[in-house]
Design a protein around this motif. Structure first.
Motif, PDB file in Angstrom:
ATOM      1  N   VAL A 133      -0.056  -1.281  -0.555  1.00 15.73           N
ATOM      2  CA  VAL A 133      -0.669  -1.694   0.709  1.00 15.73           C
ATOM      3  C   VAL A 133      -2.149  -2.025   0.503  1.00 15.73           C
ATOM      4  CG1 VAL A 133      -1.337  -0.845   3.011  1.00 15.73           C
ATOM      5  CG2 VAL A 133       1.001  -0.511   2.167  1.00 15.73           C
ATOM      6  N   LEU A 134      -2.841  -1.209  -0.265  1.00 14.31           N
ATOM      7  CA  LEU A 134      -4.256  -1.475  -0.519  1.00 14.31           C
ATOM      8  C   LEU A 134      -4.446  -2.720  -1.378  1.00 14.31           C
ATOM      9  CD1 LEU A 134      -5.573   2.152  -0.981  1.00 14.31           C
ATOM     10  CD2 LEU A 134      -6.121   0.579   0.897  1.00 14.31           C
ATOM     11  N   ASP A 135      -3.589  -2.937  -2.356  1.00 13.08           N
ATOM     12  CA  ASP A 135      -3.671  -4.168  -3.158  1.00 13.08           C
ATOM     13  C   ASP A 135      -3.533  -5.402  -2.267  1.00 13.08           C
ATOM     14  OD1 ASP A 135      -4.083  -2.927  -5.613  1.00 13.08           O
ATOM     15  OD2 ASP A 135      -1.951  -2.966  -6.173  1.00 13.08           O
ATOM     16  N   ASP A 136      -2.584  -5.360  -1.323  1.00  9.53           N
ATOM     17  CA  ASP A 136      -2.406  -6.483  -0.393  1.00  9.53           C
ATOM     18  C   ASP A 136      -3.640  -6.658   0.496  1.00  9.53           C
ATOM     19  OD1 ASP A 136       0.108  -6.848  -1.469  1.00  9.53           O
ATOM     20  OD2 ASP A 136       1.180  -5.961   0.246  1.00  9.53           O
ATOM     21  N   ALA A 137      -4.222  -5.561   0.943  1.00  9.94           N
ATOM     22  CA  ALA A 137      -5.418  -5.637   1.794  1.00  9.94           C
ATOM     23  C   ALA A 137      -6.608  -6.177   1.007  1.00  9.94           C
ATOM     24  CB  ALA A 137      -5.737  -4.265   2.380  1.00  9.94           C
ATOM     25  N   ILE A 138      -6.722  -5.808  -0.246  1.00  9.86           N
ATOM     26  CA  ILE A 138      -7.804  -6.311  -1.099  1.00  9.86           C
ATOM     27  C   ILE A 138      -7.584  -7.799  -1.372  1.00  9.86           C
ATOM     28  CG2 ILE A 138      -8.792  -6.183  -3.424  1.00  9.86           C
ATOM     29  CD1 ILE A 138      -8.331  -3.076  -3.211  1.00  9.86           C
ATOM     30  N   ALA A 139      -6.351  -8.179  -1.664  1.00 16.14           N
ATOM     31  CA  ALA A 139      -6.041  -9.592  -1.923  1.00 16.14           C
ATOM     32  C   ALA A 139      -6.322 -10.452  -0.692  1.00 16.14           C
ATOM     33  CB  ALA A 139      -4.586  -9.745  -2.356  1.00 16.14           C
ATOM     34  N   ALA A 140      -6.124  -9.881   0.505  1.00 16.87           N
ATOM     35  CA  ALA A 140      -6.381 -10.609   1.748  1.00 16.87           C
ATOM     36  C   ALA A 140      -7.850 -10.527   2.157  1.00 16.87           C
ATOM     37  CB  ALA A 140      -5.494 -10.054   2.863  1.00 16.87           C
ATOM     38  N   ASP A 141      -8.681  -9.886   1.332  1.00 14.02           N
ATOM     39  CA  ASP A 141     -10.109  -9.719   1.580  1.00 14.02           C
ATOM     40  C   ASP A 141     -10.407  -8.885   2.834  1.00 14.02           C
ATOM     41  OD1 ASP A 141     -12.642 -10.093   0.504  1.00 14.02           O
ATOM     42  OD2 ASP A 141     -13.078 -11.788   1.833  1.00 14.02           O
ATOM     43  N   LEU A 142      -9.475  -8.014   3.187  1.00 15.41           N
ATOM     44  CA  LEU A 142      -9.692  -7.086   4.302  1.00 15.41           C
ATOM     45  C   LEU A 142     -10.450  -5.847   3.840  1.00 15.41           C
ATOM     46  CD1 LEU A 142      -6.176  -7.096   5.975  1.00 15.41           C
ATOM     47  CD2 LEU A 142      -8.289  -7.981   6.960  1.00 15.41           C
ATOM     48  N   VAL A 143     -10.224  -5.484   2.583  1.00 14.19           N
ATOM     49  CA  VAL A 143     -10.842  -4.306   1.983  1.00 14.19           C
ATOM     50  C   VAL A 143     -11.479  -4.761   0.681  1.00 14.19           C
ATOM     51  CG1 VAL A 143     -10.382  -2.039   0.965  1.00 14.19           C
ATOM     52  CG2 VAL A 143      -9.128  -2.758   3.001  1.00 14.19           C
ATOM     53  N   THR A 144     -12.647  -4.242   0.407  1.00 13.39           N
ATOM     54  CA  THR A 144     -13.300  -4.566  -0.862  1.00 13.39           C
ATOM     55  C   THR A 144     -13.481  -3.289  -1.673  1.00 13.39           C
ATOM     56  OG1 THR A 144     -15.519  -4.317   0.058  1.00 13.39           O
ATOM     57  CG2 THR A 144     -14.560  -6.530   0.116  1.00 13.39           C
ATOM     58  N   GLY A 145     -13.616  -3.477  -2.961  1.00 16.11           N
ATOM     59  CA  GLY A 145     -13.867  -2.344  -3.838  1.00 16.11           C
ATOM     60  C   GLY A 145     -12.725  -2.135  -4.806  1.00 16.11           C
ATOM     61  N   ASP A 146     -12.947  -1.204  -5.681  1.00 18.41           N
ATOM     62  CA  ASP A 146     -11.951  -0.825  -6.671  1.00 18.41           C
ATOM     63  C   ASP A 146     -10.816  -0.081  -5.973  1.00 18.41           C
ATOM     64  OD1 ASP A 146     -11.231  -0.192  -9.593  1.00 18.41           O
ATOM     65  OD2 ASP A 146     -11.300   1.797  -8.625  1.00 18.41           O
ATOM     66  N   ARG A 147      -9.592  -0.560  -6.160  1.00 15.18           N
ATOM     67  CA  ARG A 147      -8.465   0.025  -5.451  1.00 15.18           C
ATOM     68  C   ARG A 147      -8.311   1.517  -5.702  1.00 15.18           C
ATOM     69  NH1 ARG A 147      -4.114   1.612  -7.736  1.00 15.18           N
ATOM     70  NH2 ARG A 147      -3.289  -0.327  -8.512  1.00 15.18           N
ATOM     71  N   ALA A 148      -8.531   1.949  -6.927  1.00 18.74           N
ATOM     72  CA  ALA A 148      -8.396   3.377  -7.230  1.00 18.74           C
ATOM     73  C   ALA A 148      -9.395   4.203  -6.420  1.00 18.74           C
ATOM     74  CB  ALA A 148      -8.582   3.625  -8.718  1.00 18.74           C
ATOM     75  N   LEU A 149     -10.617   3.716  -6.308  1.00 18.28           N
ATOM     76  CA  LEU A 149     -11.624   4.427  -5.505  1.00 18.28           C
ATOM     77  C   LEU A 149     -11.301   4.366  -4.022  1.00 18.28           C
ATOM     78  CD1 LEU A 149     -14.974   3.444  -7.258  1.00 18.28           C
ATOM     79  CD2 LEU A 149     -13.855   5.678  -7.218  1.00 18.28           C
ATOM     80  N   VAL A 150     -10.901   3.193  -3.566  1.00 18.92           N
ATOM     81  CA  VAL A 150     -10.557   3.044  -2.149  1.00 18.92           C
ATOM     82  C   VAL A 150      -9.392   3.961  -1.810  1.00 18.92           C
ATOM     83  CG1 VAL A 150      -9.696   1.450  -0.381  1.00 18.92           C
ATOM     84  CG2 VAL A 150     -11.451   0.685  -1.989  1.00 18.92           C
ATOM     85  N   SER A 151      -8.399   4.008  -2.669  1.00 22.03           N
ATOM     86  CA  SER A 151      -7.234   4.866  -2.434  1.00 22.03           C
ATOM     87  C   SER A 151      -7.643   6.332  -2.342  1.00 22.03           C
ATOM     88  CB  SER A 151      -6.224   4.671  -3.564  1.00 22.03           C
ATOM     89  OG  SER A 151      -5.123   5.520  -3.396  1.00 22.03           O
ATOM     90  N   ARG A 152      -8.471   6.782  -3.266  1.00 21.01           N
ATOM     91  CA  ARG A 152      -8.924   8.188  -3.231  1.00 21.01           C
ATOM     92  C   ARG A 152      -9.757   8.471  -1.986  1.00 21.01           C
ATOM     93  NH1 ARG A 152      -9.171   6.975  -8.847  1.00 21.01           N
ATOM     94  NH2 ARG A 152      -7.742   8.321  -9.998  1.00 21.01           N
ATOM     95  N   PHE A 153     -10.589   7.513  -1.612  1.00 22.97           N
ATOM     96  CA  PHE A 153     -11.419   7.668  -0.417  1.00 22.97           C
ATOM     97  C   PHE A 153     -10.545   7.785   0.835  1.00 22.97           C
ATOM     98  CE2 PHE A 153     -13.516   5.577   3.181  1.00 22.97           C
ATOM     99  CZ  PHE A 153     -14.603   6.411   3.343  1.00 22.97           C
ATOM    100  N   VAL A 154      -9.605   6.871   0.977  1.00 28.55           N
ATOM    101  CA  VAL A 154      -8.759   6.847   2.171  1.00 28.55           C
ATOM    102  C   VAL A 154      -7.886   8.097   2.233  1.00 28.55           C
ATOM    103  CG1 VAL A 154      -6.830   5.639   3.274  1.00 28.55           C
ATOM    104  CG2 VAL A 154      -8.782   4.340   2.410  1.00 28.55           C
TER     105      VAL A 154
END
Length: 188
Positions: A133-154
């Motif tokens: 889900v986060l990879d799709d959000a990053i690809a759609a430019d909805l979320v920025t940043g390193d997915r691993a960090l974003v995942s841990r943060f969320v």
């Protein structure tokens, strides 16, 4: 995992006691007393306290995975809706299965190597849903940043709600999920 209703009930009671007392301070005698059975009868359902801990974490993680998969299945296919669905499903897990979730968060390190190896696939499957889900959000430019960090943060933010969220407070889970998604997504 043995799915008998009695074992499930005993697992639920054990989760409650592990949250109240902590795994290390909880004795077999305390578990049996909480469960309303004799200490020896506990071993009819579980080999030892370690198996009880594994059962609590397995059931809680399996429930979280089931809720997340259902939420994604019912969600609109766009990345923003899927992100919201996952946040809401995670909060639903905390509200419907709080004790098992808290035990999984705080007592995972108490699992023996065999139980940890057995349960890692469930945890990894849950995290893989989030990563997708986060990879799709990053690809759609909805979320920025390193997915691993974003995942841990969320996940860290969502998991911390077990400490402070009041279901009778001013925000319901839907509003809370919405607020989280607003915080982590880019505004056009």
């Amino acid at each position: 995992m043995n799915d008998s209703p009695r074992r499930k009930e005993l697992t639920r009671l054990a989760a409650q006691l592990f949250v109240q007392e902590g795994f290390d301070r909880t004795t077999v005698r305390m578990l049996a007393q909480e469960m309303g059975i004799k200490s020896g009868s506990l071993f009819h359902h579980f080999r030892d306290k370690q198996e009880i801990l594994a059962a609590v974490i397995e059931e809680g993680t399996q429930n979280a995975l089931t809720l997340a998969r259902a939420a994604l299945k019912d969600s609109a296919p766009d990345p923003l809706s899927r992100l919201h669905a996952m946040a809401r499903a995670h909060l639903d897990t905390l509200l419907t299965d709080r004790n098992a979730h808290v035990v999984a968060l705080y007592e995972w390190r108490r699992l023996d190597d065999g139980a940890r190896d057995h349960l890692t696939h469930l945890r990894d499957a849950y995290e893989a849903l989030w990563n997708e889900v986060l990879d799709d959000a990053i690809a759609a430019d909805l979320v920025t940043g390193d997915r691993a960090l974003v995942s841990r943060f969320v996940l860290g933010a969502l998991n911390w709600t077990v400490r402070w969220y009041d279901p009778d407070g001013p925000r319901d889970p839907e509003q809370l999920a919405h607020e989280l998604v607003v915080m982590i997504t880019r505004r056009p």
